[in-house]
Design an enzyme around this catalytic site. Structure first.
Site, PDB file in Angstrom:
ATOM      1  N   HIS A  19      -0.336   0.025 -10.369  1.00 33.04           N
ATOM      2  CA  HIS A  19      -1.024  -1.016  -8.902  1.00 33.04           C
ATOM      3  C   HIS A  19      -2.071  -2.376  -9.542  1.00 33.04           C
ATOM      4  O   HIS A  19      -2.618  -2.860 -10.315  1.00 33.04           O
ATOM      5  CB  HIS A  19      -2.820  -0.475  -8.006  1.00 33.04           C
ATOM      6  CG  HIS A  19      -2.783  -1.171  -7.346  1.00 33.04           C
ATOM      7  ND1 HIS A  19      -3.324  -0.590  -5.912  1.00 33.04           N
ATOM      8  CD2 HIS A  19      -3.191  -2.186  -6.850  1.00 33.04           C
ATOM      9  CE1 HIS A  19      -3.646  -0.889  -5.076  1.00 33.04           C
ATOM     10  NE2 HIS A  19      -3.525  -2.880  -5.318  1.00 33.04           N
TER      11      HIS A  19
ATOM     12  N   ARG B 239       0.545  -0.852  -0.246  1.00 35.34           N
ATOM     13  CA  ARG B 239       0.250  -0.422   0.064  1.00 35.34           C
ATOM     14  C   ARG B 239       0.556   1.332  -0.008  1.00 35.34           C
ATOM     15  O   ARG B 239       1.543   1.502   0.822  1.00 35.34           O
ATOM     16  CB  ARG B 239      -0.800   0.458   1.325  1.00 35.34           C
ATOM     17  CG  ARG B 239      -2.315  -0.719   1.204  1.00 35.34           C
ATOM     18  CD  ARG B 239      -2.902  -0.219  -0.242  1.00 35.34           C
ATOM     19  NE  ARG B 239      -4.326  -1.351  -0.078  1.00 35.34           N
ATOM     20  CZ  ARG B 239      -4.571  -2.105  -1.121  1.00 35.34           C
ATOM     21  NH1 ARG B 239      -3.000  -2.303  -1.599  1.00 35.34           N
ATOM     22  NH2 ARG B 239      -5.228  -2.582  -0.673  1.00 35.34           N
TER      23      ARG B 239
ATOM     24  N   GLU C 108      -3.826   7.268  -6.155  1.00 38.50           N
ATOM     25  CA  GLU C 108      -3.296   7.111  -7.176  1.00 38.50           C
ATOM     26  C   GLU C 108      -4.836   7.247  -8.113  1.00 38.50           C
ATOM     27  O   GLU C 108      -5.780   6.957  -8.057  1.00 38.50           O
ATOM     28  CB  GLU C 108      -4.152   5.197  -6.855  1.00 38.50           C
ATOM     29  CG  GLU C 108      -2.732   4.732  -5.721  1.00 38.50           C
ATOM     30  CD  GLU C 108      -2.512   3.261  -5.813  1.00 38.50           C
ATOM     31  OE1 GLU C 108      -3.646   2.819  -5.833  1.00 38.50           O
ATOM     32  OE2 GLU C 108      -1.513   3.136  -5.153  1.00 38.50           O
TER      33      GLU C 108
HETATM   34  P1  NAD Z   1      -1.568 -10.314   5.398  1.00 41.91           P
HETATM   35  O1  NAD Z   1      -2.020 -10.683   6.517  1.00 41.91           O
HETATM   36  O2  NAD Z   1      -1.435 -11.930   5.334  1.00 41.91           O
HETATM   37  O3  NAD Z   1      -0.617 -10.418   5.525  1.00 41.91           O
HETATM   38  C1  NAD Z   1       0.515  -8.796   6.521  1.00 41.91           C
HETATM   39  C2  NAD Z   1       1.635  -8.844   7.549  1.00 41.91           C
HETATM   40  O4  NAD Z   1       1.534  -8.038   7.788  1.00 41.91           O
HETATM   41  C3  NAD Z   1       0.235  -9.644   8.560  1.00 41.91           C
HETATM   42  O5  NAD Z   1       1.383 -11.276   8.797  1.00 41.91           O
HETATM   43  C4  NAD Z   1      -0.290  -8.968  10.034  1.00 41.91           C
HETATM   44  O6  NAD Z   1       1.287  -9.372  11.251  1.00 41.91           O
HETATM   45  C5  NAD Z   1       2.151  -7.789   9.125  1.00 41.91           C
HETATM   46  N1  NAD Z   1       1.837  -7.207  10.103  1.00 41.91           N
HETATM   47  C6  NAD Z   1       1.443  -6.341   9.742  1.00 41.91           C
HETATM   48  N2  NAD Z   1       1.637  -5.006  10.984  1.00 41.91           N
HETATM   49  C7  NAD Z   1       3.131  -5.083  10.873  1.00 41.91           C
HETATM   50  C8  NAD Z   1       4.363  -4.358  11.195  1.00 41.91           C
HETATM   51  N3  NAD Z   1       3.833  -3.463  12.206  1.00 41.91           N
HETATM   52  N4  NAD Z   1       4.866  -4.829  10.320  1.00 41.91           N
HETATM   53  C9  NAD Z   1       5.845  -5.508  10.295  1.00 41.91           C
HETATM   54  N5  NAD Z   1       4.288  -6.399   9.699  1.00 41.91           N
HETATM   55  C10 NAD Z   1       3.260  -6.370  10.145  1.00 41.91           C
HETATM   56  O7  NAD Z   1      -1.573  -9.774   4.112  1.00 41.91           O
HETATM   57  P2  NAD Z   1      -1.326  -9.957   2.383  1.00 41.91           P
HETATM   58  O8  NAD Z   1      -2.413 -10.783   1.691  1.00 41.91           O
HETATM   59  O9  NAD Z   1       0.220 -10.566   2.534  1.00 41.91           O
HETATM   60  O10 NAD Z   1      -1.274  -8.271   1.538  1.00 41.91           O
HETATM   61  C11 NAD Z   1       0.247  -7.587   2.066  1.00 41.91           C
HETATM   62  C12 NAD Z   1      -0.769  -6.330   1.966  1.00 41.91           C
HETATM   63  O11 NAD Z   1      -0.417  -6.430  -0.027  1.00 41.91           O
HETATM   64  C13 NAD Z   1      -1.772  -5.471   2.336  1.00 41.91           C
HETATM   65  O12 NAD Z   1      -1.602  -4.428   2.255  1.00 41.91           O
HETATM   66  C14 NAD Z   1      -2.676  -5.711   0.996  1.00 41.91           C
HETATM   67  O13 NAD Z   1      -3.594  -4.844   1.115  1.00 41.91           O
HETATM   68  C15 NAD Z   1      -1.975  -5.587  -0.434  1.00 41.91           C
HETATM   69  N6  NAD Z   1      -1.985  -6.321  -1.501  1.00 41.91           N
HETATM   70  C16 NAD Z   1      -1.358  -5.799  -2.537  1.00 41.91           C
HETATM   71  C17 NAD Z   1      -1.898  -6.257  -3.580  1.00 41.91           C
HETATM   72  C18 NAD Z   1      -1.721  -5.006  -4.555  1.00 41.91           C
HETATM   73  O14 NAD Z   1      -2.109  -5.209  -6.056  1.00 41.91           O
HETATM   74  N7  NAD Z   1      -0.522  -3.883  -5.312  1.00 41.91           N
HETATM   75  C19 NAD Z   1      -2.682  -7.388  -4.392  1.00 41.91           C
HETATM   76  C20 NAD Z   1      -3.035  -8.091  -2.652  1.00 41.91           C
HETATM   77  C21 NAD Z   1      -2.348  -7.783  -1.999  1.00 41.91           C
HETATM   78  C1  MLT Z   2      -5.894  -5.434  -2.673  1.00 41.34           C
HETATM   79  O1  MLT Z   2      -5.740  -5.280  -2.241  1.00 41.34           O
HETATM   80  O2  MLT Z   2      -6.798  -6.640  -3.359  1.00 41.34           O
HETATM   81  C2  MLT Z   2      -5.013  -4.866  -4.705  1.00 41.34           C
HETATM   82  O3  MLT Z   2      -4.562  -3.873  -3.999  1.00 41.34           O
HETATM   83  C3  MLT Z   2      -5.840  -5.264  -5.296  1.00 41.34           C
HETATM   84  C4  MLT Z   2      -7.067  -4.365  -6.403  1.00 41.34           C
HETATM   85  O4  MLT Z   2      -6.829  -3.599  -6.561  1.00 41.34           O
HETATM   86  O5  MLT Z   2      -8.062  -5.161  -5.862  1.00 41.34           O
END
Ligand code: NAD
Ligand code: MLT
Length: 554
Positions: free
Chosen positions: A308, A261, A290
């Site tokens: 993104h 994010r 964004e």
């Molecule tokens: P998840 O919940 O499986 O993992 C997140 C991890 O972060 C957890 O294990 C949590 O304990 C840890 N965490 C929380 N606070 C923390 C801190 N202060 N320091 C270190 N670790 C900490 O989530 P995920 O599915 O792995 O997704 C991770 C990120 O990716 C999210 O922000 C999600 O929105 C983003 N995401 C982005 C895209 C994209 O299109 N770019 C796609 C999917 C997910």
């Molecule tokens: C998500 O959190 O799943 C990603 O940011 C992807 C999306 O834009 O849906």
């Protein structure tokens, strides 16, 4: 003798509420019409329609148009572009579910939805692999300048010196956030011979060690990394996790990736670190704004950026579209609640056995609410469950009790999603507890409320599939009282004349007595429960006989 007519009025208002309370039960939740406000894989629509749910697809709605649309639907499915703000949520007449086809719910005001009793659901694993693969692609691109080299070729150049890279083999990758995506990134980058270290306050070190990530404090991690990638949610503790102070602790030339994010890496600090050379390159898929209006990072020669795209694969979109549709269908059918981010307590409320316990909780709450209406507001509620069969049920039973206690009060429209939040907002302290002590073989639910310095208690259970009241304010009933139908609760002096006199008064009011439940005690002021053919028009008719009276329809 005090018969409060307010209590009577409230009790009478309860009658039509029977159907309303039934509607508020969360399992199953009725969803007839869903708005999809963004481009979501077509399988989402197909699955929903295949289960009889009407679907409207309207993308790029203005805020006003979306507010207008919200009145017509029980469900909303979004990706990340629709900003589901409090005013949109509050404009929704009948909304029950907001489904996010994706992971992050930062575009949804989850608190506002919770207060409105709306479930917010996401599909947390549908795009994990895609986001992890994009992260790996950015790490590789940073090491070999692939995008810059491709652009240079397109411009007619053949510049081999300029794009000298470095191997990933033997380098140290710091992974901050070891959840779903962090784990997948780790195992993939290990295959390139990278050493993976990381930090996560929740994932236990022995778990991440199982997939090859050595955990350590951030202070230990910063100076060791050649590459750092962040995979946490954006929240106060992660905003600016990489900023001026932390870049200063890193190796000179460290390369960073943010596919999580915008804002986890402070954008202004990143620009300064890139300019000074403290940061050797950045791969960015996400931005605070964004699309970003400020193009200084996007245009920086050492930045590789994407609009993104983490979840933008056919596979991820199909999975997320399918997952959100199936989760909504399962919820509607009462099969289960998967992916709810604001209603964890309800996950275990979807088993068929839970339904009668939910009814019991609501009924006990409603009985106590009716019996104390003249003395309210109540300030404290203690809910205790007993018996092994309820050890995972205290949460939803407590919510159900609060629905019963708050319905017909002034606080919103309580349901199992918002009851505890509404109680908190009204200053009511709710304590919930499961009593593990031996002895309670069958499930029991005790509720004690403090009203104006006095305390009222009710205990109930589910017997042969029927919610029953066992005790009311110290009066243990001789037989369990079935909590259904029109119930009149009276506090009166024990006397052999009570039953015939009450029968006479009820007959004069044109109401039949269907049951009469007396407590085991036989002297003093006692609580009785009377089943009625209809609610009384005027509780004042009982004045000569009783000290307190309340009636309700369950
Ligand atoms: P998840 O919940 O499986 O993992 C997140 C991890 O972060 C957890 O294990 C949590 O304990 C840890 N965490 C929380 N606070 C923390 C801190 N202060 N320091 C270190 N670790 C900490 O989530 P995920 O599915 O792995 O997704 C991770 C990120 O990716 C999210 O922000 C999600 O929105 C983003 N995401 C982005 C895209 C994209 O299109 N770019 C796609 C999917 C997910
Ligand atoms: C998500 O959190 O799943 C990603 O940011 C992807 C999306 O834009 O849906």
């Amino acid at each position: 003798m005090s018969i409060n007519l307010g209590r009577h009025r409230t009790s009478c208002r309860r009658s039509p509420r029977r159907s309303e309370r039934a509607r508020l039960e969360m399992a199953p939740v009725s969803v007839r019409s869903v708005l999809i406000s963004e481009s979501v894989d077509p399988c989402c629509r197909q699955i929903l329609e295949g289960h009889g749910i009407r679907v409207t697809e309207k993308a790029n709605l203005s805020r006003e148009e979306l507010m207008g649309e919200m009145k017509n639907h029980d469900g909303l499915v979004v990706r990340s572009a629709t900003k589901v703000t409090a005013d949109i949520i509050n404009a929704a007449g009948n909304l029950k579910i907001i489904g996010r086809a994706g992971t992050g719910v930062d575009n949804v005001d989850v608190d506002a939805a919770t207060k409105k009793g709306i479930i917010v659901m996401n599909t947390p694993s549908g795009n994990t692999i895609s986001a992890a693969e994009l992260t790996c692609a950015l790490l590789m691109s940073l090491s070999r300048h692939v995008p810059q080299a491709a652009m240079s070729m397109r411009a007619g150049n053949w510049d081999r010196k300029k794009f000298m890279g470095a191997e990933l083999y033997g380098k140290v990758l710091g992974i901050i956030g070891l959840g779903r995506i962090g784990k997948e990134v780790a195992t993939r980058m290990q295959s390139f011979g990278m050493k993976t270290i990381g930090y996560d306050p929740i994932t236990p070190p022995e778990v991440s060690a199982g997939w090859g990530v050595e955990q350590m404090s951030l202070e230990q991690l910063w100076p060791q990394c050649d590459y750092i990638t962040v995979h946490t949610p954006l929240m106060p503790s992660t905003a600016g996790l990489l900023g001026d102070a932390t870049f200063a602790k890193c190796k000179r030339g460290v390369k960073v990736v943010n596919c999580a994010r915008g804002g986890i890496i402070d954008e202004a600090a990143l620009f300064r670190a890139l300019e000074s050379g403290q940061c050797g390159g950045a791969g960015l898929d996400v931005f605070v704004e964004e699309p970003p209006k400020d193009r200084s990072l996007v245009n920086h020669p050492n930045v590789i950026s994407c609009p993104h795209l983490g979840a933008s694969t056919k596979e991820a979109q199909a999975r997320c579209g399918q997952d959100i549709a199936l989760q909504i269908v399962d919820m509607v059918k009462g099969k289960g609640l998967v992916g709810a981010v604001n209603a964890q307590v309800l996950v275990s409320a979807f088993s068929p056995e839970s339904h009668q316990w939910i009814k019991l909780g609501e009924a006990i709450g409603a009985v106590l609410q009716s019996c104390t209406i003249s003395k309210q507001p109540f300030s404290q509620v203690q809910i205790t469950t007993r018996g092994d069969c309820l050890k995972h049920s205290t949460g939803y039973i407590a919510s159900a009790v609060m629905v019963g206690l708050l319905t017909s009060g002034s606080s919103g429209c309580p349901n199992l999603v918002n009851a505890l939040a509404l109680a908190k907002e009204s200053g009511v302290k709710v304590n919930q507890h499961h009593d593990q002590s031996e002895g309670a073989v069958h499930g029991l639910c005790d509720v004690e409320i403090s009203v104006n310095g006095s305390s009222y208690k009710a205990s109930g259970s589910v017997q042969a599939g029927v919610p029953v009241l066992l005790e009311l304010s110290g009066n243990v009933f001789r037989q369990p009282v079935s909590l259904s139908g029109n119930l009149l609760f009276i506090r009166a002096s024990a006397s052999p004349q009570l039953l015939p006199s009450l029968t006479g008064l009820l007959a004069a009011a044109g109401v039949e007595m269907e049951s009469f439940s007396a407590p085991a005690a036989r002297a003093g002021d006692l609580w009785y429960c009377v089943g009625l053919s209809a609610l009384l028009q005027d509780l004042g008719a009982l004045k000569p006989l009783v000290k307190e009276a309340a009636q309700l329809a369950i």
